[in-house]
Design an enzyme around this catalytic site. Structure first.
Site, mmCIF file in Angstrom:
data_model
loop_
_atom_site.group_PDB
_atom_site.id
_atom_site.type_symbol
_atom_site.label_atom_id
_atom_site.label_comp_id
_atom_site.label_asym_id
_atom_site.label_seq_id
_atom_site.Cartn_x
_atom_site.Cartn_y
_atom_site.Cartn_z
ATOM 1 N N CYS A 131 66.540 1.899 -37.586
ATOM 2 C CA CYS A 131 67.537 1.184 -36.796
ATOM 3 C C CYS A 131 67.226 1.208 -35.304
ATOM 4 O O CYS A 131 67.342 0.185 -34.615
ATOM 5 C CB CYS A 131 68.930 1.745 -37.062
ATOM 6 S SG CYS A 131 69.035 3.550 -36.969
ATOM 7 N N HIS A 243 74.145 1.900 -31.562
ATOM 8 C CA HIS A 243 73.126 2.697 -30.887
ATOM 9 C C HIS A 243 72.859 2.118 -29.494
ATOM 10 O O HIS A 243 72.837 0.898 -29.313
ATOM 11 C CB HIS A 243 71.810 2.662 -31.665
ATOM 12 C CG HIS A 243 71.817 3.461 -32.930
ATOM 13 N ND1 HIS A 243 72.870 4.243 -33.325
ATOM 14 C CD2 HIS A 243 70.858 3.586 -33.899
ATOM 15 C CE1 HIS A 243 72.561 4.832 -34.495
ATOM 16 N NE2 HIS A 243 71.354 4.442 -34.846
#
Length: 338
Positions: A131, A243
């Protein structure tokens, strides 16, 4: 034409997000099968606004006749079942780390290296990158094409959803415990995550880096350019979804704030929100549920020649996992590679 699609790990965070993303994007599926472990058999999973799927047992499922497998069950399970699905004739798009560095398995971000999909038939498997790597290379791609990136230094601020449902539960439970003065219980994380940051994601390696940091280095080289040097520090933060990354690059050619901003604006999947004022940037809380990779705080690094700093955020469950997986399947269809 419709395709038979199996979603492996359908009860997990990413599996549920894959089904949601497929429905939202109108993926051309004639049949969708939800697969999970035996303990989840019969569990109902939402698919779109008005459909539910009953989970079937991955261990006994016959993949014959399945066109596409979207898999995110964990590395050990994927190592066993992804090759079985591929052997039955399906193309497997795998979200785990198990196949990423296999030289015969394409590692793909569709906006960055879609041409790599041409090699999927070697093993019948395509790997979805980590990710944190996905959002970084999506932002780096337009800069590398125009300015030639030599070196990347990245510090990540990664949400707990990257560690799964148990990690999200631990953040919630610890936060509540602090407010009511209960003992802090650590199970998923090595240290308290509530009101704290932990510079430790995945296991430690011999050179002192963690495996999450190693992934960012080797995956960036495989996806973007093996000549790029990458240094990463990966940190878990008390955020549920999204994130963030602070990225510094050195380029071969002259790069300015203005030229970098224009390159970002021309890139697929990247959205620039960069105003030098209060709230003129994007944070993880704001990117949750969004598809884009957001870039903010673009500025020249005067400490090196041809240097640039920028801030990058993205929903790790969507672009960092589910969306990228579905986009890979869509790109296979677009390129007539099935």
């Amino acid at each position: 034409m419709g395709y038979k699609v199996a979603v492996v790990g359908a009860t997990g965070n990413v599996g549920r997000e894959i089904l949601k993303t497929m429905a939202e994007r109108g993926f051309p599926a004639k049949e969708v099968v939800a697969l999970a472990s035996s303990r989840s058999v019969g569990v109902e999973i939402s698919y779109g606004e008005d459909k539910t799927l009953k989970c079937q047992d991955l261990a006994t499922f016959d993949f014959t006749g399945t066109d596409i497998v979207l898999s995110s069950p964990g590395g050990k399970i994927s190592a066993e079942f992804s090759p079985k699905a591929a052997a039955a004739g399906a193309v497997v798009i795998d979200n785990t780390s198990h196949f990423r560095m296999d030289p015969e398995v394409p590692l793909v971000v569709p906006e960055v290296n879609p041409e790599a999909l041409e090699g999927w038939r070697k093993k019948g498997i395509i790997a979805n990158p980590n990710c944190s790597t996905i959002q970084m290379v999506a932002a780096l791609k337009p800069l590398h094409e125009k300015f030639g990136i030599k070196r990347v230094v990245v510090s990540t601020y990664q949400s707990v959803s990257g560690g799964g449902k148990e990690a999200m539960d631990e953040l919630f439970t610890q936060t509540r415990a602090i407010y009511v003065n209960d003992p802090i219980v650590k199970e998923k994380f090595t240290k308290q995550i509530a009101f704290n940051v932990i510079p430790h994601i995945d296991v430690f390696m011999d050179d002192g880096s963690t495996k999450e940091e190693w992934k960012m280095v080797v995956e960036t080289k495989k996806i973007l350019d093996p000549k790029i040097k990458v240094s990463a520090t990966c940190v878990r933060v008390p955020v549920f979804v999204g994130h963030a990354e602070s990225i510094n690059i050195e380029c071969e050619k002259e790069i300015t704030t203005e030229s970098a901003r224009e390159a970002f604006k021309e890139a697929d999947g990247v959205t620039v929100v960069d105003f030098r004022q209060d709230e003129g940037y994007v944070t993880p809380e704001e990117c949750a549920g969004e598809d884009a990779v957001y870039v903010s705080r673009i500025r020249e690094d005067i400490s090196v020649e041809n240097g640039l700093n920028f801030w990058c955020v993205s929903d790790n469950l969507r672009k960092g996992a589910a969306l990228n997986t579905v986009q890979i399947a869509e790109e296979l269809i677009k390129r007539d590679l099935l």
